[in-house]
Design an enzyme around this catalytic site. Structure first.
Site, PDB file in Angstrom:
ATOM      1  N   ARG A  43      12.027   3.422  14.401  1.00  0.00           N
ATOM      2  CA  ARG A  43      11.780   4.728  13.779  1.00  0.00           C
ATOM      3  C   ARG A  43      12.767   5.793  14.245  1.00  0.00           C
ATOM      4  O   ARG A  43      13.036   6.752  13.542  1.00  0.00           O
ATOM      5  CB  ARG A  43      10.370   5.230  14.139  1.00  0.00           C
ATOM      6  CG  ARG A  43       9.233   4.461  13.506  1.00  0.00           C
ATOM      7  CD  ARG A  43       7.933   5.235  13.710  1.00  0.00           C
ATOM      8  NE  ARG A  43       6.736   4.441  13.498  1.00  0.00           N
ATOM      9  CZ  ARG A  43       6.179   4.207  12.311  1.00  0.00           C
ATOM     10  NH1 ARG A  43       6.723   4.707  11.217  1.00  0.00           N
ATOM     11  NH2 ARG A  43       5.079   3.483  12.212  1.00  0.00           N
TER      12      ARG A  43
ATOM     13  N   LYS B 110       3.115   7.664  10.093  1.00  0.00           N
ATOM     14  CA  LYS B 110       4.085   8.299  10.968  1.00  0.00           C
ATOM     15  C   LYS B 110       5.464   8.356  10.327  1.00  0.00           C
ATOM     16  O   LYS B 110       6.348   9.035  10.816  1.00  0.00           O
ATOM     17  CB  LYS B 110       4.212   7.486  12.275  1.00  0.00           C
ATOM     18  CG  LYS B 110       2.941   7.261  13.021  1.00  0.00           C
ATOM     19  CD  LYS B 110       3.246   6.358  14.240  1.00  0.00           C
ATOM     20  CE  LYS B 110       2.028   5.591  14.619  1.00  0.00           C
ATOM     21  NZ  LYS B 110       2.334   4.527  15.610  1.00  0.00           N
ATOM     22  N   GLY B 111       5.630   7.602   9.248  1.00  0.00           N
ATOM     23  CA  GLY B 111       6.970   7.391   8.697  1.00  0.00           C
ATOM     24  C   GLY B 111       7.714   8.631   8.280  1.00  0.00           C
ATOM     25  O   GLY B 111       8.943   8.654   8.276  1.00  0.00           O
TER      26      GLY B 111
ATOM     27  N   LYS C 151      11.664   3.203  -4.046  1.00  0.00           N
ATOM     28  CA  LYS C 151      12.038   1.861  -4.539  1.00  0.00           C
ATOM     29  C   LYS C 151      11.332   1.642  -5.871  1.00  0.00           C
ATOM     30  O   LYS C 151      10.293   0.960  -5.936  1.00  0.00           O
ATOM     31  CB  LYS C 151      11.542   0.775  -3.569  1.00  0.00           C
ATOM     32  CG  LYS C 151      12.221   0.686  -2.223  1.00  0.00           C
ATOM     33  CD  LYS C 151      11.648  -0.559  -1.514  1.00  0.00           C
ATOM     34  CE  LYS C 151      11.892  -0.559  -0.044  1.00  0.00           C
ATOM     35  NZ  LYS C 151      11.142  -1.628   0.654  1.00  0.00           N
TER      36      LYS C 151
ATOM     37  N   GLU D 179       6.538  12.232   2.074  1.00  0.00           N
ATOM     38  CA  GLU D 179       6.495  10.796   2.386  1.00  0.00           C
ATOM     39  C   GLU D 179       7.874  10.275   2.763  1.00  0.00           C
ATOM     40  O   GLU D 179       8.896  10.850   2.398  1.00  0.00           O
ATOM     41  CB  GLU D 179       5.989  10.007   1.165  1.00  0.00           C
ATOM     42  CG  GLU D 179       4.577   9.459   1.324  1.00  0.00           C
ATOM     43  CD  GLU D 179       4.437   8.345   2.366  1.00  0.00           C
ATOM     44  OE1 GLU D 179       5.168   8.330   3.389  1.00  0.00           O
ATOM     45  OE2 GLU D 179       3.578   7.486   2.172  1.00  0.00           O
ATOM     46  N   ASP D 180       7.858   9.167   3.469  1.00  0.00           N
ATOM     47  CA  ASP D 180       9.127   8.522   3.824  1.00  0.00           C
ATOM     48  C   ASP D 180       9.676   7.703   2.664  1.00  0.00           C
ATOM     49  O   ASP D 180      10.856   7.782   2.334  1.00  0.00           O
ATOM     50  CB  ASP D 180       8.956   7.647   5.077  1.00  0.00           C
ATOM     51  CG  ASP D 180       7.769   6.670   4.993  1.00  0.00           C
ATOM     52  OD1 ASP D 180       7.028   6.689   3.980  1.00  0.00           O
ATOM     53  OD2 ASP D 180       7.583   5.902   5.944  1.00  0.00           O
TER      54      ASP D 180
ATOM     55  N   ASP E 205       6.853   2.708  -2.449  1.00  0.00           N
ATOM     56  CA  ASP E 205       7.099   1.295  -2.711  1.00  0.00           C
ATOM     57  C   ASP E 205       6.212   0.879  -3.893  1.00  0.00           C
ATOM     58  O   ASP E 205       6.571   1.103  -5.045  1.00  0.00           O
ATOM     59  CB  ASP E 205       6.768   0.560  -1.398  1.00  0.00           C
ATOM     60  CG  ASP E 205       7.092  -0.904  -1.408  1.00  0.00           C
ATOM     61  OD1 ASP E 205       8.285  -1.235  -1.381  1.00  0.00           O
ATOM     62  OD2 ASP E 205       6.161  -1.719  -1.439  1.00  0.00           O
TER      63      ASP E 205
ATOM     64  N   PHE F 281      14.240  -4.054   2.603  1.00  0.00           N
ATOM     65  CA  PHE F 281      13.381  -3.465   3.623  1.00  0.00           C
ATOM     66  C   PHE F 281      14.240  -2.639   4.569  1.00  0.00           C
ATOM     67  O   PHE F 281      15.176  -3.144   5.178  1.00  0.00           O
ATOM     68  CB  PHE F 281      12.611  -4.541   4.390  1.00  0.00           C
ATOM     69  CG  PHE F 281      11.495  -3.958   5.206  1.00  0.00           C
ATOM     70  CD1 PHE F 281      10.288  -3.621   4.609  1.00  0.00           C
ATOM     71  CD2 PHE F 281      11.671  -3.699   6.558  1.00  0.00           C
ATOM     72  CE1 PHE F 281       9.264  -3.052   5.357  1.00  0.00           C
ATOM     73  CE2 PHE F 281      10.645  -3.132   7.305  1.00  0.00           C
ATOM     74  CZ  PHE F 281       9.450  -2.803   6.705  1.00  0.00           C
ATOM     75  N   VAL F 282      13.919  -1.340   4.650  1.00  0.00           N
ATOM     76  CA  VAL F 282      14.756  -0.425   5.436  1.00  0.00           C
ATOM     77  C   VAL F 282      14.003   0.103   6.658  1.00  0.00           C
ATOM     78  O   VAL F 282      12.772   0.173   6.666  1.00  0.00           O
ATOM     79  CB  VAL F 282      15.251   0.760   4.576  1.00  0.00           C
ATOM     80  CG1 VAL F 282      16.283   0.290   3.566  1.00  0.00           C
ATOM     81  CG2 VAL F 282      14.095   1.472   3.884  1.00  0.00           C
TER      82      VAL F 282
HETATM   83  P1  IMP Z   1       3.225   2.043  -1.040  1.00  0.00           P
HETATM   84  O1  IMP Z   1       1.808   2.455  -0.940  1.00  0.00           O
HETATM   85  O2  IMP Z   1       3.359   0.566  -1.383  1.00  0.00           O
HETATM   86  O3  IMP Z   1       4.050   2.902  -1.965  1.00  0.00           O
HETATM   87  O4  IMP Z   1       3.817   2.069   0.418  1.00  0.00           O
HETATM   88  C1  IMP Z   1       4.367   3.156   0.997  1.00  0.00           C
HETATM   89  C2  IMP Z   1       4.449   2.905   2.491  1.00  0.00           C
HETATM   90  O5  IMP Z   1       4.881   1.561   2.788  1.00  0.00           O
HETATM   91  C3  IMP Z   1       5.487   3.794   3.128  1.00  0.00           C
HETATM   92  O6  IMP Z   1       4.947   5.028   3.522  1.00  0.00           O
HETATM   93  C4  IMP Z   1       5.950   2.965   4.306  1.00  0.00           C
HETATM   94  O7  IMP Z   1       5.114   3.196   5.420  1.00  0.00           O
HETATM   95  C5  IMP Z   1       5.778   1.542   3.874  1.00  0.00           C
HETATM   96  N1  IMP Z   1       7.060   0.950   3.422  1.00  0.00           N
HETATM   97  C6  IMP Z   1       7.403   0.611   2.161  1.00  0.00           C
HETATM   98  N2  IMP Z   1       8.652   0.120   2.105  1.00  0.00           N
HETATM   99  C7  IMP Z   1       9.124   0.152   3.372  1.00  0.00           C
HETATM  100  C8  IMP Z   1      10.401  -0.211   3.967  1.00  0.00           C
HETATM  101  O8  IMP Z   1      11.367  -0.670   3.326  1.00  0.00           O
HETATM  102  N3  IMP Z   1      10.505  -0.026   5.312  1.00  0.00           N
HETATM  103  C9  IMP Z   1       9.485   0.475   6.074  1.00  0.00           C
HETATM  104  N4  IMP Z   1       8.295   0.848   5.551  1.00  0.00           N
HETATM  105  C10 IMP Z   1       8.111   0.673   4.219  1.00  0.00           C
HETATM  106 MG    MG Z   2       4.403   5.611   5.484  1.00  0.00          MG
END
Ligand code: IMP
Ligand code: MG
Length: 185
Positions: free
Chosen positions: A170, A47-48, A136, A104-105, A108, A157-158
């Protein structure tokens, strides 16, 4: 009434800066994809990315289709589980005539996006790119470089502008950093 703002330590990206970022990314997409009638699909990851998607799709001038997928790699906390699960798939038999931009939001570890790009290519997409509001890069576990990036941020963490902590925050119109005591409770 509980005031969400009270849980925010500081604002990382104010609303005006978000607007500037979205304008820039929309212009980059309009520049990169011609208007020859080839299908372009904006695929938002629920949903992000809803806030970013809602703003971005209104700013892109060329015609686009929109669709949604839902995946999970996070539990309810602030740590990634590493494993990507598809909770809602796109039900299109054929992506062959589509250029896809995954919206994507935040990136990470990179697990979600690298998995999805492979998945969409396997499904036959003509091309797959990624537009992320936030990145990030210091947190990467797998190599992944977004094609369109709103802003690189440090390892904090945001929340807000679609991003949640435990499904909260959100709806905040800016990106902020939570007070540490909120997620250490
Ligand atoms: P990845 O697969 O580790 O790159 O994770 C990506 C997903 O992790 C994003 O779509 C977010 O839903 C979640 N995420 C990563 N960092 C944050 C943050 O700082 N705040 C909130 N959600 C996060
Ligand atoms: Mg997400």
């Amino acid at each position: 009434m509980h005031n969400m703002i009270d849980d925010i330590d500081y604002t990382l990206i104010p609303e005006e800066e978000i607007n500037t970022i979205v304008d820039r990314i929309a212009a980059e997409i309009d520049r990169d994809y011609d208007n020859s009638g080839r299908g372009l699909l904006l695929l938002a990851i629920l949903k992000g990315s809803v806030a970013f998607m809602g703003d971005l799709m209104k700013k892109i001038k060329r015609p686009v289709e929109i669709d949604f997928m839902k995946v999970s790699s996070y539990g309810s906390g602030t740590k990634s589980s590493g494993k990507v699960n598809i909770l809602l798939d796109i039900h299109r038999g054929d992506l062959a005539n589509l250029d896809v931009i995954v919206v994507e939001d935040i990136i990470d570890s990179g697990n979600t996006l690298s998995y999805l790009v492979d998945y969409l290519k396997l499904k036959g997409a003509r091309s797959v790119r990624c537009a992320t509001m936030l990145d990030k890069p210091s947190r990467r576990k797998v190599d992944f470089i977004p094609d369109y990036c709103g802003k690189e941020i440090p390892d904090v963490f945001v929340v807000g502008y679609g991003l949640d902590y435990d499904e909260k925050y959100r709806t905040l119109p800016f990106v902020g950093v939570l007070k540490p005591e909120i997620y250490s409770e």
